[in-house]
Design a protein around this motif. Structure first.
Motif, PDB file in Angstrom:
ATOM      1  N   GLY A 122      13.849  24.710  -2.953  1.00  0.00           N
ATOM      2  CA  GLY A 122      14.305  24.026  -1.416  1.00  0.00           C
ATOM      3  C   GLY A 122      13.241  24.267  -0.370  1.00  0.00           C
ATOM      4  O   GLY A 122      12.999  23.503   0.476  1.00  0.00           O
ATOM      5  N   ARG A 123      12.526  25.460  -0.168  1.00  0.00           N
ATOM      6  CA  ARG A 123      11.584  25.581   0.694  1.00  0.00           C
ATOM      7  C   ARG A 123      10.591  24.595   0.325  1.00  0.00           C
ATOM      8  O   ARG A 123       9.683  24.167   1.512  1.00  0.00           O
ATOM      9  N   SER A 124       9.936  24.450  -0.829  1.00  0.00           N
ATOM     10  CA  SER A 124       8.937  23.718  -1.218  1.00  0.00           C
ATOM     11  C   SER A 124       9.162  22.068  -0.782  1.00  0.00           C
ATOM     12  O   SER A 124       8.387  21.344  -0.283  1.00  0.00           O
ATOM     13  N   ALA A 125      10.483  21.649  -0.840  1.00  0.00           N
ATOM     14  CA  ALA A 125      11.118  20.368  -0.554  1.00  0.00           C
ATOM     15  C   ALA A 125      10.884  20.051   1.055  1.00  0.00           C
ATOM     16  O   ALA A 125      10.540  19.108   1.224  1.00  0.00           O
ATOM     17  N   SER A 126      11.094  21.303   1.709  1.00  0.00           N
ATOM     18  CA  SER A 126      11.167  20.994   3.114  1.00  0.00           C
ATOM     19  C   SER A 126       9.730  21.227   3.608  1.00  0.00           C
ATOM     20  O   SER A 126       9.426  20.403   4.619  1.00  0.00           O
ATOM     21  N   VAL A 127       8.720  21.653   2.820  1.00  0.00           N
ATOM     22  CA  VAL A 127       7.281  21.535   3.220  1.00  0.00           C
ATOM     23  C   VAL A 127       6.958  20.026   2.860  1.00  0.00           C
ATOM     24  O   VAL A 127       6.101  19.361   3.678  1.00  0.00           O
ATOM     25  N   LEU A 128       7.421  19.598   1.924  1.00  0.00           N
ATOM     26  CA  LEU A 128       7.086  18.018   1.466  1.00  0.00           C
ATOM     27  C   LEU A 128       7.558  17.225   2.516  1.00  0.00           C
ATOM     28  O   LEU A 128       6.853  16.168   3.056  1.00  0.00           O
ATOM     29  N   SER A 129       8.761  17.546   2.886  1.00  0.00           N
ATOM     30  CA  SER A 129       9.584  16.704   3.804  1.00  0.00           C
ATOM     31  C   SER A 129       8.872  16.714   5.285  1.00  0.00           C
ATOM     32  O   SER A 129       8.814  15.526   5.820  1.00  0.00           O
ATOM     33  N   LYS A 130       8.226  17.701   5.625  1.00  0.00           N
ATOM     34  CA  LYS A 130       7.381  17.646   6.888  1.00  0.00           C
ATOM     35  C   LYS A 130       6.337  17.067   6.718  1.00  0.00           C
ATOM     36  O   LYS A 130       6.085  16.244   7.729  1.00  0.00           O
ATOM     37  N   VAL A 131       5.698  17.002   5.600  1.00  0.00           N
ATOM     38  CA  VAL A 131       4.543  16.002   5.402  1.00  0.00           C
ATOM     39  C   VAL A 131       4.735  14.432   5.391  1.00  0.00           C
ATOM     40  O   VAL A 131       3.870  13.914   5.964  1.00  0.00           O
ATOM     41  N   LEU A 132       5.932  14.353   4.836  1.00  0.00           N
ATOM     42  CA  LEU A 132       6.110  12.845   4.839  1.00  0.00           C
ATOM     43  C   LEU A 132       6.473  12.191   6.321  1.00  0.00           C
ATOM     44  O   LEU A 132       6.265  11.214   6.594  1.00  0.00           O
ATOM     45  N   LEU A 133       7.135  13.338   7.219  1.00  0.00           N
ATOM     46  CA  LEU A 133       7.593  12.913   8.384  1.00  0.00           C
ATOM     47  C   LEU A 133       6.449  12.854   9.070  1.00  0.00           C
ATOM     48  O   LEU A 133       6.058  11.648  10.075  1.00  0.00           O
ATOM     49  N   GLU A 134       5.339  13.686   8.936  1.00  0.00           N
ATOM     50  CA  GLU A 134       4.120  13.498   9.867  1.00  0.00           C
ATOM     51  C   GLU A 134       3.045  12.435   9.476  1.00  0.00           C
ATOM     52  O   GLU A 134       2.560  11.987  10.149  1.00  0.00           O
ATOM     53  N   GLY A 135       3.141  12.046   8.106  1.00  0.00           N
ATOM     54  CA  GLY A 135       2.404  11.210   7.603  1.00  0.00           C
ATOM     55  C   GLY A 135       2.780   9.795   7.725  1.00  0.00           C
ATOM     56  O   GLY A 135       2.001   8.732   8.065  1.00  0.00           O
ATOM     57  N   MET A 136       3.940   9.358   7.851  1.00  0.00           N
ATOM     58  CA  MET A 136       4.741   8.365   8.124  1.00  0.00           C
ATOM     59  C   MET A 136       5.005   7.881   9.390  1.00  0.00           C
ATOM     60  O   MET A 136       5.916   6.794   9.520  1.00  0.00           O
ATOM     61  N   ALA A 137       4.952   8.627  10.225  1.00  0.00           N
ATOM     62  CA  ALA A 137       5.528   8.496  11.832  1.00  0.00           C
ATOM     63  C   ALA A 137       5.305   7.423  12.437  1.00  0.00           C
ATOM     64  O   ALA A 137       5.879   6.671  13.223  1.00  0.00           O
ATOM     65  N   ASP A 138       3.656   7.167  12.100  1.00  0.00           N
ATOM     66  CA  ASP A 138       3.223   5.959  13.090  1.00  0.00           C
ATOM     67  C   ASP A 138       3.031   4.715  12.199  1.00  0.00           C
ATOM     68  O   ASP A 138       2.282   4.193  12.693  1.00  0.00           O
ATOM     69  N   TYR A 139       3.753   4.721  11.308  1.00  0.00           N
ATOM     70  CA  TYR A 139       3.554   3.416  10.257  1.00  0.00           C
ATOM     71  C   TYR A 139       4.825   2.472  10.596  1.00  0.00           C
ATOM     72  O   TYR A 139       5.658   2.834  10.608  1.00  0.00           O
ATOM     73  N   GLU A 140       4.456   1.255  10.870  1.00  0.00           N
ATOM     74  CA  GLU A 140       5.382   0.149  11.120  1.00  0.00           C
ATOM     75  C   GLU A 140       5.091  -0.793   9.856  1.00  0.00           C
ATOM     76  O   GLU A 140       4.130  -1.275   9.394  1.00  0.00           O
ATOM     77  N   SER A 141       6.322  -0.896   9.306  1.00  0.00           N
ATOM     78  CA  SER A 141       6.390  -1.591   7.951  1.00  0.00           C
ATOM     79  C   SER A 141       5.794  -3.284   8.241  1.00  0.00           C
ATOM     80  O   SER A 141       6.407  -3.620   9.443  1.00  0.00           O
ATOM     81  N   VAL A 142       5.175  -3.889   7.191  1.00  0.00           N
ATOM     82  CA  VAL A 142       4.821  -5.183   7.618  1.00  0.00           C
ATOM     83  C   VAL A 142       5.301  -6.129   6.401  1.00  0.00           C
ATOM     84  O   VAL A 142       5.187  -5.584   5.329  1.00  0.00           O
ATOM     85  N   ASP A 143       5.837  -7.103   6.956  1.00  0.00           N
ATOM     86  CA  ASP A 143       6.422  -8.166   5.581  1.00  0.00           C
ATOM     87  C   ASP A 143       5.236  -8.907   5.062  1.00  0.00           C
ATOM     88  O   ASP A 143       4.741  -9.581   5.649  1.00  0.00           O
ATOM     89  N   ASP A 144       4.937  -8.413   3.699  1.00  0.00           N
ATOM     90  CA  ASP A 144       3.851  -9.007   2.923  1.00  0.00           C
ATOM     91  C   ASP A 144       4.338 -10.433   2.224  1.00  0.00           C
ATOM     92  O   ASP A 144       3.390 -11.066   1.809  1.00  0.00           O
TER      93      ASP A 144
END
Length: 341
Positions: free
Chosen positions: A317-339
């Motif tokens: 669970g602690r490792s999953a929290s670290v991974l969740s934090k990375v996901l939030l920070e890495g994808m926070a400024d991404y806007e999905s584009v319809d390809d």
């Protein structure tokens, strides 16, 4: 009379059965050679006698050959130990006995070696190599690393994660931008952790994740290494100096982006002369491209896996929290584009 008696005796000899005595040794053959003697010296054919000792480079090459081709686990381990000692003890400014371009192709297959002592020793040797020599050879190193991450033996999978951690330490940008480094490595993580979604319409995962026993001990480690990999590919690290109004050189802006590239083969991502690549083997130089591929192919499966891992609590669970934090920070400024349009 005498001659006739002699002829009868000779004919009679042909029909006489010889009397054998018990324990009597068999008669020796005419070509018998006596080998019962003992020698006090051992003679080796083709021995080389020289007054000068072999050079250090020739000895290094000899032990490198033993480490890569010997069938004995102990011999491979001892050869690797010798190579590690020689590299660690050389002066800082002295060149390597052999260039990294020759060492890595022979040592990388040992990532999949069946002996744990050999795998740990080759990782110690890898950590002594110059980081500047690893970047151009990351693609080849990832081939063996991904094979180790999906190996049947749990110990080899764990050691392959250690190799990937080392690659992320010394050449993280090359790991996520080399051909196949982003998509293929993510697919390997999904397969190893049981998060790979099948292509069927049932939407069931193709493998079930087991979180107990040996697999349970390795699962938190897998989460942390995946977090390091996603951090290298999704989170932008601005290390280039910004030249603008604050630096006093206005109107010169973004000068560093127009300088000669520091990396070799800077236009490899254009694939001007190579064979055509598919989406998995493509080079994703830009962070936005990596975000797009991750969001379209992996983000939903990773999110479900992280949510399930958080429910287990404990180390997973602690490792999953670290991974969740990375996901939030890495994808926070991404806007999905319809390809599709």
């Amino acid at each position: 009379m005498g001659s006739s008696v002699r002829k009868k005796r000779e004919k009679k000899k042909d029909f006489q059965k010889p009397k054998l005595k018990v324990g009597k040794t068999k008669a020796k053959a005419d070509n018998f050679t006596d080998t019962s003697f003992k020698s006090k010296a051992i003679v080796v054919n083709q021995q080389s006698l020289s007054t000068t000792a072999p050079s250090s480079s020739s000895q290094f090459s000899h032990y490198l050959s033993l480490a890569s081709s010997s069938k004995s686990d102990s011999q491979r381990r001892d050869a690797l130990s010798y190579l590690t000692t020689q590299i660690a003890s050389k002066p800082v400014n002295d060149p390597m006995p052999l260039p990294t371009a020759i060492l890595l192709p022979k040592l990388l297959p040992l990532i999949l070696d069946g002996s744990s002592s050999v795998r740990s020793q080759v990782l110690r040797l890898f950590r002594l190599l110059s980081p500047s020599d690893i970047g151009d050879r990351v693609e080849q190193a990832l081939l063996y690393t991904r094979a180790g991450m999906t190996h049947l033996a749990a110990e080899i999978r764990v050691d392959a994660l250690a190799v990937l951690e080392w690659l992320l330490e010394v050449a993280k940008d090359d790991v996520v931008t080399c051909p196949g480094g982003w998509v293929k490595t993510l697919k390997t993580f999904m397969s190893m952790m049981g998060w790979a979604v099948s292509s069927s319409s049932s939407k069931w995962t193709s493998a079930s994740k087991v979180s107990f026993g040996k697999a349970g001990k390795a699962f938190p480690r897998q989460l942390l290494v995946l977090a390091q990999f996603l951090k290298a590919g999704l989170i932008e690290t601005d290390t280039e100096p910004t030249i603008g109004k604050d630096s006093g050189l206005f109107p010169l802006c973004d000068v560093a982006r127009h300088m000669i590239p520091q990396r070799s083969n800077a236009f490899a991502h254009l694939n001007l002369f190579g064979s055509s690549r598919d989406e998995e083997g493509e080079m994703y130089i830009d962070r936005e491209d990596r975000q797009r591929v991750f969001q379209r192919r992996f983000q939903s499966a990773v999110a479900i896996g992280v949510a399930n891992a958080k429910k287990e609590a404990g180390e997973a669970g602690r490792s999953a929290s670290v991974l969740s934090k990375v996901l939030l920070e890495g994808m926070a400024d991404y806007e999905s584009v319809d390809d599709t349009q």
